[in-house]
Design a protein around this motif. Structure first.
Motif, PDB file in Angstrom:
ATOM      1  N   THR A   3     -41.742 -63.377  22.601  1.00 38.60           N
ATOM      2  CA  THR A   3     -41.554 -64.789  22.296  1.00 38.60           C
ATOM      3  C   THR A   3     -40.287 -65.260  22.985  1.00 38.60           C
ATOM      4  O   THR A   3     -39.518 -64.446  23.514  1.00 38.60           O
ATOM      5  CB  THR A   3     -41.451 -65.007  20.765  1.00 38.60           C
ATOM      6  OG1 THR A   3     -41.380 -66.416  20.490  1.00 38.60           O
ATOM      7  CG2 THR A   3     -40.213 -64.336  20.203  1.00 38.60           C
ATOM      8  N   SER A   4     -40.056 -66.546  22.990  1.00 42.59           N
ATOM      9  CA  SER A   4     -38.806 -67.045  23.556  1.00 42.59           C
ATOM     10  C   SER A   4     -37.696 -66.841  22.532  1.00 42.59           C
ATOM     11  O   SER A   4     -37.950 -66.780  21.324  1.00 42.59           O
ATOM     12  CB  SER A   4     -38.922 -68.538  23.895  1.00 42.59           C
ATOM     13  OG  SER A   4     -38.942 -69.315  22.709  1.00 42.59           O
ATOM     14  N   LEU A   5     -36.473 -66.718  23.009  1.00 41.78           N
ATOM     15  CA  LEU A   5     -35.335 -66.576  22.093  1.00 41.78           C
ATOM     16  C   LEU A   5     -35.237 -67.797  21.181  1.00 41.78           C
ATOM     17  O   LEU A   5     -34.854 -67.679  20.020  1.00 41.78           O
ATOM     18  CB  LEU A   5     -34.050 -66.416  22.900  1.00 41.78           C
ATOM     19  CG  LEU A   5     -32.764 -66.289  22.073  1.00 41.78           C
ATOM     20  CD1 LEU A   5     -32.790 -65.036  21.207  1.00 41.78           C
ATOM     21  CD2 LEU A   5     -31.540 -66.278  22.981  1.00 41.78           C
ATOM     22  N   LYS A   6     -35.611 -68.963  21.700  1.00 42.30           N
ATOM     23  CA  LYS A   6     -35.556 -70.200  20.912  1.00 42.30           C
ATOM     24  C   LYS A   6     -36.425 -70.101  19.664  1.00 42.30           C
ATOM     25  O   LYS A   6     -36.102 -70.680  18.621  1.00 42.30           O
ATOM     26  CB  LYS A   6     -35.999 -71.377  21.781  1.00 42.30           C
ATOM     27  CG  LYS A   6     -35.936 -72.745  21.118  1.00 42.30           C
ATOM     28  CD  LYS A   6     -36.282 -73.830  22.121  1.00 42.30           C
ATOM     29  CE  LYS A   6     -36.205 -75.216  21.494  1.00 42.30           C
ATOM     30  NZ  LYS A   6     -37.306 -75.417  20.524  1.00 42.30           N
ATOM     31  N   ASP A   7     -37.550 -69.347  19.761  1.00 37.28           N
ATOM     32  CA  ASP A   7     -38.481 -69.230  18.642  1.00 37.28           C
ATOM     33  C   ASP A   7     -38.392 -67.883  17.934  1.00 37.28           C
ATOM     34  O   ASP A   7     -39.183 -67.606  17.024  1.00 37.28           O
ATOM     35  CB  ASP A   7     -39.915 -69.444  19.138  1.00 37.28           C
ATOM     36  CG  ASP A   7     -40.129 -70.834  19.726  1.00 37.28           C
ATOM     37  OD1 ASP A   7     -39.599 -71.797  19.141  1.00 37.28           O
ATOM     38  OD2 ASP A   7     -40.799 -70.947  20.769  1.00 37.28           O
ATOM     39  N   ALA A   8     -37.445 -67.049  18.343  1.00 36.20           N
ATOM     40  CA  ALA A   8     -37.318 -65.712  17.758  1.00 36.20           C
ATOM     41  C   ALA A   8     -36.766 -65.781  16.335  1.00 36.20           C
ATOM     42  O   ALA A   8     -36.030 -66.707  15.981  1.00 36.20           O
ATOM     43  CB  ALA A   8     -36.413 -64.846  18.633  1.00 36.20           C
ATOM     44  N   PRO A   9     -37.108 -64.800  15.504  1.00 37.14           N
ATOM     45  CA  PRO A   9     -36.605 -64.790  14.126  1.00 37.14           C
ATOM     46  C   PRO A   9     -35.096 -64.541  14.078  1.00 37.14           C
ATOM     47  O   PRO A   9     -34.535 -63.877  14.946  1.00 37.14           O
ATOM     48  CB  PRO A   9     -37.376 -63.643  13.482  1.00 37.14           C
ATOM     49  CG  PRO A   9     -37.748 -62.745  14.622  1.00 37.14           C
ATOM     50  CD  PRO A   9     -38.002 -63.660  15.781  1.00 37.14           C
ATOM     51  N   LEU A  14     -33.471 -57.694  18.500  1.00 40.90           N
ATOM     52  CA  LEU A  14     -34.340 -58.122  19.590  1.00 40.90           C
ATOM     53  C   LEU A  14     -33.972 -57.382  20.872  1.00 40.90           C
ATOM     54  O   LEU A  14     -32.848 -56.885  21.018  1.00 40.90           O
ATOM     55  CB  LEU A  14     -34.204 -59.631  19.823  1.00 40.90           C
ATOM     56  CG  LEU A  14     -34.417 -60.554  18.622  1.00 40.90           C
ATOM     57  CD1 LEU A  14     -33.965 -61.972  18.967  1.00 40.90           C
ATOM     58  CD2 LEU A  14     -35.879 -60.547  18.200  1.00 40.90           C
ATOM     59  N   VAL A  15     -34.897 -57.350  21.813  1.00 40.81           N
ATOM     60  CA  VAL A  15     -34.655 -56.767  23.140  1.00 40.81           C
ATOM     61  C   VAL A  15     -35.062 -57.794  24.188  1.00 40.81           C
ATOM     62  O   VAL A  15     -36.136 -58.384  24.100  1.00 40.81           O
ATOM     63  CB  VAL A  15     -35.458 -55.467  23.330  1.00 40.81           C
ATOM     64  CG1 VAL A  15     -35.249 -54.923  24.758  1.00 40.81           C
ATOM     65  CG2 VAL A  15     -35.055 -54.420  22.314  1.00 40.81           C
ATOM     66  N   THR A 237     -37.051 -64.537  27.320  1.00 43.50           N
ATOM     67  CA  THR A 237     -38.109 -63.895  26.542  1.00 43.50           C
ATOM     68  C   THR A 237     -37.592 -62.624  25.891  1.00 43.50           C
ATOM     69  O   THR A 237     -36.894 -61.821  26.530  1.00 43.50           O
ATOM     70  CB  THR A 237     -39.319 -63.549  27.436  1.00 43.50           C
ATOM     71  OG1 THR A 237     -39.785 -64.750  28.058  1.00 43.50           O
ATOM     72  CG2 THR A 237     -40.447 -62.940  26.620  1.00 43.50           C
ATOM     73  N   VAL A 238     -37.920 -62.447  24.617  1.00 45.59           N
ATOM     74  CA  VAL A 238     -37.479 -61.268  23.869  1.00 45.59           C
ATOM     75  C   VAL A 238     -38.654 -60.690  23.083  1.00 45.59           C
ATOM     76  O   VAL A 238     -39.696 -61.324  22.941  1.00 45.59           O
ATOM     77  CB  VAL A 238     -36.340 -61.622  22.888  1.00 45.59           C
ATOM     78  CG1 VAL A 238     -35.118 -62.125  23.634  1.00 45.59           C
ATOM     79  CG2 VAL A 238     -36.798 -62.673  21.874  1.00 45.59           C
ATOM     80  N   ARG A 239     -38.463 -59.477  22.565  1.00 48.93           N
ATOM     81  CA  ARG A 239     -39.407 -58.865  21.633  1.00 48.93           C
ATOM     82  C   ARG A 239     -38.613 -58.220  20.511  1.00 48.93           C
ATOM     83  O   ARG A 239     -37.420 -57.929  20.665  1.00 48.93           O
ATOM     84  CB  ARG A 239     -40.268 -57.819  22.337  1.00 48.93           C
ATOM     85  CG  ARG A 239     -39.475 -56.647  22.913  1.00 48.93           C
ATOM     86  CD  ARG A 239     -40.383 -55.566  23.466  1.00 48.93           C
ATOM     87  NE  ARG A 239     -39.639 -54.530  24.164  1.00 48.93           N
ATOM     88  CZ  ARG A 239     -39.019 -53.508  23.567  1.00 48.93           C
ATOM     89  NH1 ARG A 239     -39.058 -53.386  22.247  1.00 48.93           N
ATOM     90  NH2 ARG A 239     -38.357 -52.618  24.274  1.00 48.93           N
TER      91      ARG A 239
END
Length: 258
Positions: A3-9, A14-15, A237-239
């Motif tokens: 997901t994008s960092l903007k929408d990340a929890p 995160l990575v 982008t992160v996961r």
């Protein structure tokens, strides 16, 4: 899932998977933010998201919260911190920016004379204020402090921000800093290039309104903290760290992607 960092929890390890903008990727790499780097998105800290006054070789500037959020400083004691985390009197040099190189924010930094490696001294955080302004000696408006900082022009033969002018001095509006939304808001108040403004008074604002434009707060395991403008955060982008990268998928329409 990516997901994008903007929408990340918030608060989850995160990575970084990638940065989908070449210029932004170069800027973030200077701060060690590259694919594989661990991050955590932080809760917003309202006390830090406010205008600041900064001094440097170019003189004194007033930065709105979003302007300040895009700058990272290497302090004289060796620490690297976001500008908004500096304390009054602390000195260092500008280490980098976290906004898109071709963005309106980057252009604002150039207009204000803010360049990488410039020595800086943090003056203080500014309370939320309203600037009572006479326009063309006809009408009177009240400008929020962040908006007053985005008016660039000339007063007394010097280029400066309207927020830095003295009371009673005429200011010729030459440029509106910021992106399309900021310019539309300012123009919506009836201001256009060439207007003559006179600051009559500065008074405390009645409310502090944090909008969707507020920056995204991030930290690394090494305790580097910084803020990204929403547009920049949307391109990173992160996961989740616990997610197997081989099982990750690109955002889809179903999970909120485009």
């Amino acid at each position: 899932m990516t997901t994008s960092l903007k929408d990340a929890p918030i608060g989850k390890p995160l990575v970084v998977v990638g940065v989908h903008h070449e210029g932004l990727a170069r800027e973030l790499a200077k701060l060690g933010i590259e694919p594989g780097r661990e991050l955590i998105r932080l809760e917003e800290e309202v006390a830090l998201v406010q205008p600041v006054r900064l001094r440097g070789p170019w003189g004194e500037v007033i930065l709105s919260a979003n302007m300040a959020a895009g700058l990272v400083v290497h302090l004289d004691d060796g620490r690297i911190v976001p500008l908004m985390e500096m304390n009054p009197g602390e000195k260092g040099h500008l280490e980098g920016v976290t906004c898109l190189p071709g963005s309106a924010l980057a252009e604002t930094y150039r207009t204000l004379g803010l360049h990488e490696n410039d020595p800086v001294q943090f003056d203080r955080r500014l309370p939320s204020m309203e600037y009572v302004t006479l326009v063309n000696r006809k009408s009177r408006i009240s400008l929020p402090g962040g908006m007053a900082a985005k008016l660039w022009g000339e007063s007394g033969g010097q280029k400066m921000q309207f927020a830095a002018t003295g009371a009673g001095k005429e200011f010729a509006l030459g440029k509106i800093l910021g992106g399309p939304r900021s310019r539309e808001r300012i123009k919506g108040m009836g201001l256009v290039i060439g207007d003559k403004l006179v600051l009559e008074a500065v008074k405390p604002a009645e409310t502090i309104c944090l909008t969707k434009k507020d920056p995204v707060a991030v930290a690394t395991p090494g305790n580097l903290r910084f803020w990204l403008p929403p547009k920049a955060a949307a391109l990173l982008t992160v996961r989740l760290k616990s997610t197997d990268p081989d099982a990750g998928t690109s955002p889809s329409t179903e999970d909120g992607g485009t």
